[in-house]
Motif scaffolding. Structure first.
Motif, mmCIF file in Angstrom:
data_model
loop_
_atom_site.group_PDB
_atom_site.id
_atom_site.type_symbol
_atom_site.label_atom_id
_atom_site.label_comp_id
_atom_site.label_asym_id
_atom_site.label_seq_id
_atom_site.Cartn_x
_atom_site.Cartn_y
_atom_site.Cartn_z
ATOM 1 N N GLY A 168 -16.203 28.838 18.848
ATOM 2 C CA GLY A 168 -16.425 29.996 18.004
ATOM 3 C C GLY A 168 -17.398 29.787 16.861
ATOM 4 N N ASP A 169 -17.189 30.567 15.808
ATOM 5 C CA ASP A 169 -18.080 30.593 14.649
ATOM 6 C C ASP A 169 -17.310 30.161 13.401
ATOM 7 O OD1 ASP A 169 -19.858 31.763 16.439
ATOM 8 O OD2 ASP A 169 -19.417 33.796 15.741
ATOM 9 N N LEU A 170 -18.074 29.778 12.375
ATOM 10 C CA LEU A 170 -17.458 29.519 11.072
ATOM 11 C C LEU A 170 -18.462 29.829 9.967
ATOM 12 C CD1 LEU A 170 -18.403 26.697 9.415
ATOM 13 C CD2 LEU A 170 -17.355 25.646 11.399
ATOM 14 N N SER B 83 -13.034 31.113 10.088
ATOM 15 C CA SER B 83 -13.453 30.679 11.412
ATOM 16 C C SER B 83 -12.571 31.327 12.465
ATOM 17 C CB SER B 83 -13.376 29.155 11.532
ATOM 18 O OG SER B 83 -13.650 28.727 12.853
ATOM 19 N N ASP B 84 -13.162 31.575 13.638
ATOM 20 C CA ASP B 84 -12.373 31.982 14.801
ATOM 21 C C ASP B 84 -12.292 30.814 15.779
ATOM 22 O OD1 ASP B 84 -14.988 31.951 15.655
ATOM 23 O OD2 ASP B 84 -14.945 33.939 16.571
ATOM 24 N N PHE B 85 -12.130 29.627 15.235
ATOM 25 C CA PHE B 85 -12.065 28.367 15.977
ATOM 26 C C PHE B 85 -11.146 28.491 17.183
ATOM 27 C CE2 PHE B 85 -9.838 24.370 16.742
ATOM 28 C CZ PHE B 85 -10.867 23.465 16.866
ATOM 29 N N ALA B 86 -11.718 28.268 18.367
ATOM 30 C CA ALA B 86 -10.960 28.245 19.624
ATOM 31 C C ALA B 86 -10.108 29.503 19.807
ATOM 32 C CB ALA B 86 -10.082 27.004 19.685
ATOM 33 N N GLY B 87 -10.573 30.643 19.287
ATOM 34 C CA GLY B 87 -9.843 31.885 19.421
ATOM 35 C C GLY B 87 -8.806 32.118 18.349
ATOM 36 N N ALA B 88 -8.649 31.173 17.430
ATOM 37 C CA ALA B 88 -7.687 31.334 16.341
ATOM 38 C C ALA B 88 -8.324 32.100 15.181
ATOM 39 C CB ALA B 88 -7.214 29.960 15.863
ATOM 40 N N SER B 89 -7.511 32.374 14.170
ATOM 41 C CA SER B 89 -8.002 32.939 12.918
ATOM 42 C C SER B 89 -7.654 31.947 11.815
ATOM 43 C CB SER B 89 -7.349 34.290 12.630
ATOM 44 O OG SER B 89 -7.706 34.763 11.339
ATOM 45 N N ILE B 90 -8.676 31.402 11.161
ATOM 46 C CA ILE B 90 -8.472 30.395 10.123
ATOM 47 C C ILE B 90 -9.134 30.875 8.840
ATOM 48 C CG2 ILE B 90 -8.905 28.011 9.427
ATOM 49 C CD1 ILE B 90 -8.971 27.270 12.383
ATOM 50 N N ARG B 91 -8.379 30.856 7.742
ATOM 51 C CA ARG B 91 -8.889 31.261 6.439
ATOM 52 C C ARG B 91 -8.446 30.248 5.385
ATOM 53 N NH1 ARG B 91 -10.974 34.007 9.556
ATOM 54 N NH2 ARG B 91 -11.155 36.275 9.700
#
Length: 200
Positions: free
Chosen positions: A91-93, A110-118
């Motif tokens: 994904g993107d960050l 980030s949408d790292f590996a389909g996750a939602s990270i904030r």
């Protein structure tokens, strides 16, 4: 540094007393255009299966003294697009840092590996670096994170977590809530694991 159309520029200056180079003020600026990770494969073996584009612009100022280096201003922008590693999409960050007065405020998403990270936080640019930060993770496939970290732990599942951190670098404090669903740990299926308000 140049590789094809990719460019990374570093400039730095150090002002110090005439009779000593052990104290003074350092300023550095690191900037790139859009760097294609696939073009770096021949230069760095660890990036041999990496792909995507990254771009960054970072500026840091600090004072060097007998007690060490103390940052006084940090401003930065980082972005990564269409990141891949060993054939897997990550994904993107985007990440930013801005200094106002003696405090640097930063954020990462980030949408790292389909996750939602904030991640959001602020740090006081003074001895100890007093920090307050919050992190939220939702729907993270742990097997993808372990593969990226080169950890051969036989685990699968979907992780959600929240964390709140305060304190200084040498005395951090905080709490973490973890929720792991649809997991398989060491070949044993686990429907649900929840750890609420674990203190660190």
């Amino acid at each position: 540094i140049a590789s094809g159309p990719s460019r990374v520029n570093l400039t730095a200056e150090f002002h110090h007393p005439r009779d000593s180079a052990s104290t003074g003020r350092l300023h550095a600026h690191l900037q790139s255009n859009q760097v294609d990770l696939a073009r770096l494969r021949t230069a760095e073996k660890q990036l041999s299966t990496a792909a995507g584009q990254i771009q960054f612009d970072a500026d840091i100022t600090g004072d060097l003294s007998s007690t060490g280096f103390l940052a006084t201003a940090v401003n930065a922008d980082l972005s990564g697009r269409s990141l891949r590693y060993e054939g897997q999409d990550y994904g993107d960050l985007t990440a930013t840092a801005r200094t106002s007065g003696q405090t640097v405020t930063y954020s990462l998403s980030s949408d790292f590996a389909g996750a939602s990270i904030r991640v959001n936080g602020n740090t006081r640019l003074a001895p100890g670096y007093q920090t307050t930060a919050d992190a939220n993770i939702a729907r993270l496939p742990i097997e993808r994170a372990l593969a990226l970290a080169k950890q051969g732990v036989p685990a699968k599942g979907t992780l959600s977590a929240t964390a709140h951190i305060t304190g200084t670098l040498d005395k951090p404090e905080g709490s973490v809530d973890l929720d792991l669903a649809n997991a398989v740990l060491y070949n044993e299926p686990v429907d649900h694991i929840q750890i609420g308000r674990a203190h660190v």
